[in-house]
Scaffold this motif. Sequence first.
Motif, PDB file in Angstrom:
ATOM      1  N   LYS A  68       0.852  -1.315   0.255  1.00  0.00           N
ATOM      2  CA  LYS A  68      -0.037  -0.112  -0.202  1.00  0.00           C
ATOM      3  C   LYS A  68       0.836   1.187   0.082  1.00  0.00           C
ATOM      4  O   LYS A  68       0.579   2.194  -0.658  1.00  0.00           O
ATOM      5  N   ASN A  69       2.048   1.264   0.815  1.00  0.00           N
ATOM      6  CA  ASN A  69       2.978   2.385   0.755  1.00  0.00           C
ATOM      7  C   ASN A  69       3.375   2.918  -0.331  1.00  0.00           C
ATOM      8  O   ASN A  69       3.502   4.001  -0.888  1.00  0.00           O
ATOM      9  N   GLN A  93     -10.052   2.732   0.129  1.00  0.00           N
ATOM     10  CA  GLN A  93     -10.343   2.158  -0.898  1.00  0.00           C
ATOM     11  C   GLN A  93      -9.296   0.821  -1.257  1.00  0.00           C
ATOM     12  O   GLN A  93      -9.717  -0.401  -1.296  1.00  0.00           O
ATOM     13  N   LEU A  94      -8.113   1.051  -0.983  1.00  0.00           N
ATOM     14  CA  LEU A  94      -7.033  -0.020  -1.287  1.00  0.00           C
ATOM     15  C   LEU A  94      -7.097  -1.130  -0.129  1.00  0.00           C
ATOM     16  O   LEU A  94      -6.992  -2.292  -0.360  1.00  0.00           O
ATOM     17  N   PHE A  97     -10.234  -2.918  -1.053  1.00  0.00           N
ATOM     18  CA  PHE A  97     -10.165  -3.693  -2.362  1.00  0.00           C
ATOM     19  C   PHE A  97      -9.688  -5.090  -2.073  1.00  0.00           C
ATOM     20  O   PHE A  97      -9.637  -5.959  -2.744  1.00  0.00           O
ATOM     21  N   ILE A  98      -8.180  -4.819  -1.440  1.00  0.00           N
ATOM     22  CA  ILE A  98      -7.203  -6.009  -1.673  1.00  0.00           C
ATOM     23  C   ILE A  98      -7.979  -7.162  -0.785  1.00  0.00           C
ATOM     24  O   ILE A  98      -7.778  -8.480  -1.132  1.00  0.00           O
ATOM     25  N   VAL A  99      -8.620  -6.975   0.243  1.00  0.00           N
ATOM     26  CA  VAL A  99      -9.252  -7.907   1.101  1.00  0.00           C
ATOM     27  C   VAL A  99     -10.595  -8.485   0.104  1.00  0.00           C
ATOM     28  O   VAL A  99     -10.744  -9.810   0.122  1.00  0.00           O
ATOM     29  N   TYR A 100     -11.201  -7.707  -0.635  1.00  0.00           N
ATOM     30  CA  TYR A 100     -12.268  -8.297  -1.519  1.00  0.00           C
ATOM     31  C   TYR A 100     -11.734  -9.196  -2.710  1.00  0.00           C
ATOM     32  O   TYR A 100     -11.942 -10.169  -3.065  1.00  0.00           O
ATOM     33  N   TRP A 130     -14.955   1.054  -6.362  1.00  0.00           N
ATOM     34  CA  TRP A 130     -13.434   1.480  -5.894  1.00  0.00           C
ATOM     35  C   TRP A 130     -13.050   2.301  -7.110  1.00  0.00           C
ATOM     36  O   TRP A 130     -12.104   1.877  -7.868  1.00  0.00           O
ATOM     37  N   THR A 131     -13.478   3.288  -7.289  1.00  0.00           N
ATOM     38  CA  THR A 131     -13.168   4.260  -8.348  1.00  0.00           C
ATOM     39  C   THR A 131     -11.965   4.998  -8.355  1.00  0.00           C
ATOM     40  O   THR A 131     -11.260   4.787  -9.501  1.00  0.00           O
ATOM     41  N   HIS A 132     -11.527   5.144  -7.267  1.00  0.00           N
ATOM     42  CA  HIS A 132      -9.863   5.645  -7.146  1.00  0.00           C
ATOM     43  C   HIS A 132      -8.881   4.611  -7.322  1.00  0.00           C
ATOM     44  O   HIS A 132      -8.017   4.791  -8.256  1.00  0.00           O
ATOM     45  N   VAL A 133      -9.235   3.454  -7.118  1.00  0.00           N
ATOM     46  CA  VAL A 133      -8.471   2.401  -7.456  1.00  0.00           C
ATOM     47  C   VAL A 133      -8.428   2.259  -8.812  1.00  0.00           C
ATOM     48  O   VAL A 133      -7.315   1.852  -9.564  1.00  0.00           O
TER      49      VAL A 133
END
Length: 208
Positions: A68-69, A93-94, A97-100, A130-133
């Motif tokens: 993430k960093n 969102q990150l 999203f990564i969990v999903y 997750w629009t930003h992702v």
Amino acid sequence: MDEDYVIGKSKRKRSEVSYLHHFRMEVFYAVIDLELQELNSRFDVVTSDLLLGMASLSPVDSFKIFDKNKIMKLAKYYPSEFDENKLRELGFQLDSFIVYAQKCDSKFLNLKGIKDLARVMVETKVDQTWTHVYLLVKLTLIIPIATASVERAFSSMKYIKNDLRNRMDEDFLDNCLVCSIECGIFKTVSNDVIINRFQSMKTRRGQL
């Protein structure tokens, strides 16, 4: 490999380390250090951050190298797309999203690259959640093309504006760069079309 390493051809000159230790420390690690020095000298900090951010978004092996960093650092290079509020939302969102992607939807498993990630996000319509992702994924797909285009333009500029032609103005340089970079398109234009175009111009230096 566990035997004592022999220095030179003489079997009497044995060292206190094994062949395995010698090849690992003196050969393998030495080559890795040289490669790292070469990469550090070839890529600056910005390029390294972009590459690491792209790699951290890779869905290979179920996002095994997700970081993430590094992804957030990548997003900071797009201030026009991600201001402080959107960067904060991107961080949230990150996390979700990564969990999903790793645990909730099997379609995100066994993906081979970011291109496949973008395609699956659209197919499953999570790009609307997750629009930003998804925006960052699209920007990541553009990076290689944009970088290659810039490098290509600079290479053409060095070739055209050399020591013998270093006084050309910007308009003439731009026209020469377009002809050089898009040479594939200009090869399809015949000489007759160029002559007719030149003769129809109102302002020109001479008549062909």
